[in-house]
Design an enzyme around this catalytic site. Sequence first.
Site, PDB file in Angstrom:
ATOM      1  N   TYR A   1      28.097   9.232  35.813  1.00  0.00           N
ATOM      2  CA  TYR A   1      26.819   9.803  36.216  1.00  0.00           C
ATOM      3  C   TYR A   1      26.555   9.589  37.714  1.00  0.00           C
ATOM      4  O   TYR A   1      26.605   8.470  38.204  1.00  0.00           O
ATOM      5  CB  TYR A   1      25.667   9.176  35.419  1.00  0.00           C
ATOM      6  CG  TYR A   1      25.783   9.292  33.924  1.00  0.00           C
ATOM      7  CD1 TYR A   1      26.578  10.266  33.318  1.00  0.00           C
ATOM      8  CD2 TYR A   1      25.095   8.415  33.086  1.00  0.00           C
ATOM      9  CE1 TYR A   1      26.684  10.365  31.939  1.00  0.00           C
ATOM     10  CE2 TYR A   1      25.187   8.510  31.710  1.00  0.00           C
ATOM     11  CZ  TYR A   1      25.980   9.478  31.143  1.00  0.00           C
ATOM     12  OH  TYR A   1      26.076   9.560  29.773  1.00  0.00           O
TER      13      TYR A   1
ATOM     14  N   ALA B   1      17.583  17.997  20.684  1.00  0.00           N
ATOM     15  CA  ALA B   1      18.354  19.221  20.947  1.00  0.00           C
ATOM     16  C   ALA B   1      17.916  19.913  22.230  1.00  0.00           C
ATOM     17  O   ALA B   1      17.493  21.078  22.224  1.00  0.00           O
ATOM     18  CB  ALA B   1      18.263  20.179  19.750  1.00  0.00           C
TER      19      ALA B   1
ATOM     20  N   GLY C   1      15.354  19.588  23.928  1.00  0.00           N
ATOM     21  CA  GLY C   1      13.936  19.934  23.928  1.00  0.00           C
ATOM     22  C   GLY C   1      13.561  21.048  22.983  1.00  0.00           C
ATOM     23  O   GLY C   1      12.377  21.341  22.785  1.00  0.00           O
TER      24      GLY C   1
ATOM     25  N   LEU D   1      13.570  21.130  19.858  1.00  0.00           N
ATOM     26  CA  LEU D   1      12.821  20.637  18.704  1.00  0.00           C
ATOM     27  C   LEU D   1      11.522  19.955  19.131  1.00  0.00           C
ATOM     28  O   LEU D   1      10.841  19.337  18.315  1.00  0.00           O
ATOM     29  CB  LEU D   1      13.678  19.654  17.901  1.00  0.00           C
ATOM     30  CG  LEU D   1      14.949  20.243  17.279  1.00  0.00           C
ATOM     31  CD1 LEU D   1      15.774  19.154  16.608  1.00  0.00           C
ATOM     32  CD2 LEU D   1      14.595  21.332  16.267  1.00  0.00           C
TER      33      LEU D   1
ATOM     34  N   LYS E   1      10.085  23.231  23.502  1.00  0.00           N
ATOM     35  CA  LYS E   1      10.741  24.160  24.416  1.00  0.00           C
ATOM     36  C   LYS E   1      10.949  25.499  23.705  1.00  0.00           C
ATOM     37  O   LYS E   1      11.240  25.532  22.505  1.00  0.00           O
ATOM     38  CB  LYS E   1      12.089  23.576  24.843  1.00  0.00           C
ATOM     39  CG  LYS E   1      12.803  24.352  25.921  1.00  0.00           C
ATOM     40  CD  LYS E   1      14.082  23.630  26.328  1.00  0.00           C
ATOM     41  CE  LYS E   1      14.864  24.407  27.369  1.00  0.00           C
ATOM     42  NZ  LYS E   1      16.109  23.698  27.754  1.00  0.00           N
TER      43      LYS E   1
END
Length: 298
Positions: free
Chosen positions: A51, A201, A203, A205, A208
């Site tokens: 990252y 997922a 957003g 769920l 979104k």
Amino acid sequence: MQYSKLGRSSLEVSKIGFGCMSLTGGTSENQLIIDQALDLGINYFDTADLYEHGENETKIGALLKSRRDQVILATKVGNQHRADGNGWDWNPSKKYILSAVEDSLKRLQTDYIDLYQLHGGTIEDPVDETIEAFEILKQQGKIRYYGISSIRPNVIREYVQRANIVSVMMQYSLLDRRPEEECLELLHDHNIGVVGRGSIAQGLLAGKPAAPYLNYSEAEVAQAAEVIRSITDQSSSSAQTAIRFVLQHQALDSAVMGIRTLAQLKDIAAAGDFPPLSNWEIELLIKAVPAAYYTAHR
């Protein structure tokens, strides 16, 4: 906050873990979020040397330094950045792992890593060599435990059979129930912890707008989100319900969530205090969309 012993380890991890990759604010803002997360009972923080070209480890190391004894720090290895900075290559070799851990320890400003995870894996890897590297690091005291981050059933089976892994990180949500076919039961039977990611997922769920996801159509995603909304009362949120669905499975020890703001933190952390979903709520959810299965790496 509720806690769970991570597999066969002695690590008591918070049911909600903090996914550090999403921490993108300034230093003072990030410190406020991290301190609040600790105050809310989150003790599991997950990063990776991949990252931000290692900068995420540097960031989280500085943010957690003063409270290192209160946290379970997890990072990952296996993706080697190219010298020219143009991408990375998969490298699960013993030599690379033994070298990469030194850089992670420096960036994290710590003498040891609580959970060191192989960041991927293929069936063609030199698995015994990889395992040997992790075992050496345990003997040296540089890591306490090791695990893998993988969604590949064939890779997971190899490490279950051949290694002393204490955990597997894998994607799991109402819109990705592929681990239910084999992996979750296998890991639970072998007392290997599961750390979930992707619980909401991306957003989809949690409010979104619906969009295609994995093998699900936009309409199917909308249906899943609507069922979650239908069983979410006014005192909770869709995100909390989606997380509770993940945590209700006996194999799951923690759900690692990407958190960017204090508002997200408070909403997500609260899910770690909620009771399990009822049987009828779980039944409604699993009927919302058909479960999919892994088609590759079986």
